[in-house]
Write a protein that holds these residues in place. Structure first.
Motif, PDB file in Angstrom:
ATOM      1  N   ALA A 131       0.311   4.318   0.184  1.00 14.03           N
ATOM      2  CA  ALA A 131      -0.265   5.542   0.758  1.00 14.03           C
ATOM      3  C   ALA A 131       0.743   6.326   1.591  1.00 14.03           C
ATOM      4  O   ALA A 131       0.705   7.549   1.634  1.00 14.03           O
ATOM      5  CB  ALA A 131      -1.489   5.196   1.597  1.00 14.03           C
ATOM      6  N   TYR A 132       1.663   5.644   2.267  1.00 16.65           N
ATOM      7  CA  TYR A 132       2.645   6.321   3.116  1.00 16.65           C
ATOM      8  C   TYR A 132       3.638   7.151   2.310  1.00 16.65           C
ATOM      9  O   TYR A 132       4.281   8.054   2.845  1.00 16.65           O
ATOM     10  CB  TYR A 132       3.414   5.298   3.958  1.00 16.65           C
ATOM     11  CG  TYR A 132       4.386   4.459   3.171  1.00 16.65           C
ATOM     12  CD1 TYR A 132       5.713   4.849   3.044  1.00 16.65           C
ATOM     13  CD2 TYR A 132       3.980   3.294   2.519  1.00 16.65           C
ATOM     14  CE1 TYR A 132       6.602   4.084   2.296  1.00 16.65           C
ATOM     15  CE2 TYR A 132       4.863   2.540   1.785  1.00 16.65           C
ATOM     16  CZ  TYR A 132       6.174   2.933   1.672  1.00 16.65           C
ATOM     17  OH  TYR A 132       7.051   2.195   0.935  1.00 16.65           O
ATOM     18  N   GLY A 165       3.335   9.465   0.103  1.00 18.24           N
ATOM     19  CA  GLY A 165       3.068  10.902   0.042  1.00 18.24           C
ATOM     20  C   GLY A 165       3.686  11.627   1.226  1.00 18.24           C
ATOM     21  O   GLY A 165       4.284  12.688   1.074  1.00 18.24           O
ATOM     22  N   HIS A 166       3.568  11.029   2.405  1.00 23.02           N
ATOM     23  CA  HIS A 166       4.182  11.610   3.602  1.00 23.02           C
ATOM     24  C   HIS A 166       5.705  11.530   3.514  1.00 23.02           C
ATOM     25  O   HIS A 166       6.408  12.469   3.884  1.00 23.02           O
ATOM     26  CB  HIS A 166       3.684  10.891   4.859  1.00 23.02           C
ATOM     27  CG  HIS A 166       2.206  11.019   5.056  1.00 23.02           C
ATOM     28  ND1 HIS A 166       1.607  12.199   5.416  1.00 23.02           N
ATOM     29  CD2 HIS A 166       1.214  10.109   4.933  1.00 23.02           C
ATOM     30  CE1 HIS A 166       0.301  12.017   5.503  1.00 23.02           C
ATOM     31  NE2 HIS A 166       0.037  10.758   5.218  1.00 23.02           N
ATOM     32  N   ASN A 180       0.850  -1.190   0.000  1.00 24.69           N
ATOM     33  CA  ASN A 180       0.000   0.000   0.000  1.00 24.69           C
ATOM     34  C   ASN A 180       0.887   1.241   0.000  1.00 24.69           C
ATOM     35  O   ASN A 180       1.475   1.588   1.023  1.00 24.69           O
ATOM     36  CB  ASN A 180      -0.920   0.002   1.224  1.00 24.69           C
ATOM     37  CG  ASN A 180      -1.903   1.156   1.206  1.00 24.69           C
ATOM     38  OD1 ASN A 180      -1.864   2.012   0.325  1.00 24.69           O
ATOM     39  ND2 ASN A 180      -2.783   1.179   2.177  1.00 24.69           N
TER      40      ASN A 180
END
Length: 175
Positions: A68-69, A71-72, A66
């Protein structure tokens, strides 16, 4: 689609310093990206130059399936590069909270490579801790910022969120 006139306008319009920093970092990320994803044994690394000050960041949950992390993570890399370009002499540290669902013992090689290229020290939790913690919640991520208090080799550490984009050197806050 972008017309040639609008592309020409974008290419000839003077860019702001912040936009230039973002573009430089994105090009560097594209050059460094190797499409990793395999596991690594580099669970902890520090810049190790004996500097008394550091900036700290927390990113997670890191799960190889995944993205999603990321971006951070990219926000942290932009901030690190911006502070370096502005003359910061502090170390940069990141706490990577691995997802309990991750099958890797540490961050993916791609992440290790990006952080190493910028000289960012990495910290992650112990695999045993991960199995006991269950799901990673926002609260548990926020509490990880206090882990920086354990780093007694630094006189001061400033914790920054991953969406901070400094426009001036913030090292004066350490003094």
């Amino acid at each position: 689609l972008v017309s040639s006139k609008s592309a020409e306008k974008v290419l000839t319009t003077p860019a702001s310093p912040l936009l230039m920093i973002k573009c430089q970092l994105l090009s560097m990320l594209l050059l460094l990206h190797e499409g990793g994803g395999s596991n690594t044994s580099h669970l902890v690394s520090f810049p190790g130059e004996g500097r008394p000050y550091a900036y700290g960041f927390v990113v997670g949950p890191v799960l190889e399936t995944n993205p999603a992390y990321k971006g951070h993570l990219y926000g942290v890399l932009v901030t690190v590069q911006a502070l370096r370009d502005l003359g910061s002499e502090a170390d940069f540290l990141i706490w990577l909270e691995m997802s309990p669902q991750s099958r890797l013992p540490g961050p993916p090689d791609e992440v290790v490579h990006l952080l190493s290229a910028l000289g960012v020290g990495m910290m992650t939790g112990d695999i045993k801790d991960r199995a006991q913690q269950g799901n990673v919640t926002y609260s548990s991520l926020v509490l990880n910022k206090f882990r920086f208090l354990q780093l007694v080799q630094y006189r001061r550490i400033i914790f920054l969120d991953c969406d901070v984009l400094p426009i001036m050197n913030m090292d004066y806050l350490f003094k």
